[in-house]
Design a protein around this motif. Structure first.
Motif, short mmCIF file in Angstrom:
data_model
loop_
_atom_site.label_atom_id
_atom_site.label_comp_id
_atom_site.label_asym_id
_atom_site.label_seq_id
_atom_site.Cartn_x
_atom_site.Cartn_y
_atom_site.Cartn_z
N CYS A 80 2.99 -3.96 0.65
CA CYS A 80 3.56 -2.65 0.91
C CYS A 80 3.16 -2.21 2.31
CB CYS A 80 3.14 -1.62 -0.14
SG CYS A 80 1.38 -1.30 -0.26
N VAL A 81 3.90 -1.27 2.85
CA VAL A 81 3.68 -0.78 4.21
C VAL A 81 3.44 0.72 4.14
CG1 VAL A 81 4.61 -0.62 6.55
CG2 VAL A 81 5.22 -2.58 5.11
N GLU A 82 2.34 1.15 4.75
CA GLU A 82 2.00 2.57 4.85
C GLU A 82 1.81 2.94 6.32
OE1 GLU A 82 -1.60 3.13 2.66
OE2 GLU A 82 -0.60 3.12 0.70
N GLU A 83 2.68 3.78 6.85
CA GLU A 83 2.58 4.23 8.24
C GLU A 83 2.38 3.06 9.20
OE1 GLU A 83 -0.52 7.17 8.27
OE2 GLU A 83 0.71 8.66 7.24
N GLY A 84 3.17 2.02 8.99
CA GLY A 84 3.14 0.85 9.87
C GLY A 84 2.07 -0.17 9.55
N ALA A 124 -1.16 1.53 -8.69
CA ALA A 124 0.28 1.63 -8.94
C ALA A 124 0.91 2.79 -8.20
CB ALA A 124 0.52 1.76 -10.44
N GLU A 125 0.24 3.97 -8.22
CA GLU A 125 0.84 5.14 -7.57
C GLU A 125 0.96 4.96 -6.06
OE1 GLU A 125 -3.57 6.01 -8.50
OE2 GLU A 125 -1.83 5.10 -9.50
N ARG A 126 0.03 4.22 -5.47
CA ARG A 126 0.10 3.95 -4.03
C ARG A 126 1.25 3.00 -3.72
NH1 ARG A 126 -5.13 1.78 -0.49
NH2 ARG A 126 -4.25 2.18 1.59
N PHE A 127 1.45 2.06 -4.58
CA PHE A 127 2.56 1.11 -4.44
C PHE A 127 3.90 1.84 -4.51
CE2 PHE A 127 5.38 -1.95 -6.84
CZ PHE A 127 5.69 -2.75 -5.75
N ILE A 128 4.04 2.71 -5.49
CA ILE A 128 5.30 3.44 -5.66
C ILE A 128 5.57 4.35 -4.46
CG2 ILE A 128 6.48 5.17 -7.08
CD1 ILE A 128 4.96 4.01 -9.50
N ALA A 129 4.53 4.89 -3.86
CA ALA A 129 4.69 5.84 -2.76
C ALA A 129 4.81 5.18 -1.39
CB ALA A 129 3.51 6.80 -2.75
N ALA A 130 4.78 3.85 -1.32
CA ALA A 130 4.79 3.15 -0.03
C ALA A 130 6.05 3.44 0.79
CB ALA A 130 4.66 1.65 -0.26
N ASP A 131 5.92 3.31 2.11
CA ASP A 131 7.08 3.47 3.00
C ASP A 131 8.03 2.28 2.88
OD1 ASP A 131 5.93 5.84 4.03
OD2 ASP A 131 4.77 4.68 5.50
N GLU A 132 7.46 1.10 2.78
CA GLU A 132 8.23 -0.13 2.62
C GLU A 132 7.51 -1.03 1.64
OE1 GLU A 132 9.26 -2.23 6.26
OE2 GLU A 132 8.96 -0.40 7.44
N VAL A 133 8.28 -1.90 1.00
CA VAL A 133 7.71 -2.93 0.13
C VAL A 133 8.48 -4.22 0.39
CG1 VAL A 133 7.49 -3.73 -2.27
CG2 VAL A 133 6.90 -1.37 -1.69
N GLU A 144 10.49 1.20 -9.25
CA GLU A 144 10.75 2.09 -10.38
C GLU A 144 12.04 2.87 -10.07
OE1 GLU A 144 9.17 2.37 -13.38
OE2 GLU A 144 7.83 0.72 -12.92
N SER A 145 12.00 4.20 -10.12
CA SER A 145 13.20 4.99 -9.84
C SER A 145 13.25 5.49 -8.40
CB SER A 145 13.28 6.18 -10.80
OG SER A 145 12.16 7.03 -10.63
N ARG A 146 12.21 5.18 -7.61
CA ARG A 146 12.11 5.73 -6.25
C ARG A 146 12.81 4.83 -5.25
NH1 ARG A 146 8.23 5.24 -1.87
NH2 ARG A 146 8.50 7.03 -0.50
N ILE A 147 13.71 5.43 -4.45
CA ILE A 147 14.34 4.73 -3.35
C ILE A 147 13.42 4.80 -2.14
CG2 ILE A 147 16.36 4.60 -1.86
CD1 ILE A 147 16.97 4.05 -4.78
N LEU A 148 13.13 3.66 -1.54
CA LEU A 148 12.22 3.63 -0.38
C LEU A 148 13.00 3.87 0.90
CD1 LEU A 148 10.60 2.22 -2.67
CD2 LEU A 148 9.60 0.77 -0.92
N GLY A 149 12.44 4.72 1.76
CA GLY A 149 13.07 4.98 3.05
C GLY A 149 14.49 5.47 2.87
N GLY A 173 13.15 -2.00 5.53
CA GLY A 173 12.47 -1.25 6.58
C GLY A 173 12.23 -2.05 7.85
N ALA A 174 11.82 -1.35 8.89
CA ALA A 174 11.65 -1.95 10.22
C ALA A 174 10.56 -3.01 10.24
CB ALA A 174 11.34 -0.86 11.24
N VAL A 175 9.43 -2.74 9.60
CA VAL A 175 8.33 -3.72 9.58
C VAL A 175 8.75 -4.96 8.80
CG1 VAL A 175 5.96 -4.17 8.85
CG2 VAL A 175 6.55 -1.95 9.88
#
Length: 302
Positions: A200-204, A240-249, A265-270, A275-277
């Motif tokens: 997963c990607v968090e803030e780059g 798990a919650e950090r994974f779901i909240a990631a900027d990119e996966v 899950e049900s969350r659309i990323l970006g 994502g760019a990374v």
């Protein structure tokens, strides 16, 4: 590819001989079959060349030793067999597997120490992990409700066929309308999915689970690319919650390379697109497949 070629649908190496893959089999009393007592490795042939064959063989022989087995042929011969499986098949895109099984002990004993270890190999037409549409839109992944087999029970760093937890999770994902699944460990941290590692990607910054997972060759390549491209990265616990909240996966696999996940899950990323990374790493990974220092060319007969 000529239809006259008996290996056109794949070539296997069994009991020291090359056979069409449709005729390949293992003895029914082999502990590799009866007890999943085996290890294996899978290499991708891309446009007529193996990618990082030596690194795969390093891991294969290391895992054989860790399982207290002995490959009946040398590393050099294993390499030659894998290359010959592809050469005989004529396949330019192939899935190539090397397997070492416990074999079977002599009659009147069940002691694995007495078993005669066996080597098998095959090359089959490459089936991508995700089709072009899935790669373009990104994958939909859910978190399975079942727990990953703990590493204290089955060491995931040794490639193995203990897939019941992963297969159950995959059925669940499909029942829920997703493409695939990732499993958590007993502490609720991310592990891996059926045949792939997870990032997963968090803030780059790129993150991936630090334990309880296979040291995938594509995973390792992704980490090396992060270092080369000066992308911050770390192996760490990922709840798990950090994974779901990631900027990119994204996920990594020999059968698919670096693949974007755009829904967890049900969350659309970006914005719902890779994502760019992820794209930067995926492009760099593909570029390595044109770098001869990573390749072992197959000397085809034609």
């Amino acid at each position: 590819m000529s239809k006259a070629n008996p290996f056109a649908e794949g070539c296997a190496h069994v009991a020291g001989a090359f056979v069409p893959i449709s005729q390949a089999g293992i003895p029914i009393r082999d502990f590799g079959f009866l007890r999943s007592d085996a290890t294996y490795d899978v290499v991708h042939v891309w446009d007529g060349a193996f990618f990082r064959l030596d690194v795969h063989l390093d891991r294969f022989f290391r895992n054989i030793e860790r399982l207290r087995m002995t490959c009946p042929i040398s590393r050099e011969t294993v390499s030659e067999v894998l290359i010959d499986c592809v050469r005989k098949s004529g396949l330019r895109q192939a899935y190539v597997e090397a397997i070492c099984t416990r074999g079977e002990p002599p009659p009147q004993t069940r002691n694995p120490r007495d078993a005669v270890n066996r080597f098998f190999a095959f090359a089959a037409p490459f089936v991508p992990y995700a089709n072009e549409d899935m790669k373009r839109r990104g994958l939909h992944v859910v978190i399975g409700s079942n727990q990953r087999i703990p590493p204290e029970s089955v060491d995931p760093t040794i490639k193995n066929y203990h897939w019941h937890d992963l297969t159950a999770g995959l059925f669940e994902a499909q029942d829920r309308g997703a493409d695939n699944v990732v499993l958590l460990d007993r502490d609720g941290n991310l592990t891996e999915g059926p045949g792939f590692n997870v990032f997963c990607v968090e803030e780059g910054r790129v993150l991936t689970p630090r334990h309880g997972v296979l040291d995938g060759i594509t995973r390792r390549t992704a980490l090396e690319l992060c270092a080369a491209l000066e992308i911050p990265c770390a192996e760490t616990d990922i709840p798990a919650e950090r994974f779901i909240a990631a900027d990119e996966v994204f996920i990594t696999s020999t059968a698919g390379g670096i693949m974007a996940v755009t829904r967890v899950e049900s969350r659309i990323l970006g914005n719902g697109a890779p994502g760019a990374v992820t794209n930067r790493l995926a492009d760099a990974y593909l570029a390595l497949h044109r770098d001869e220092s990573y390749l072992t060319r197959v000397p085809y007969d034609d």
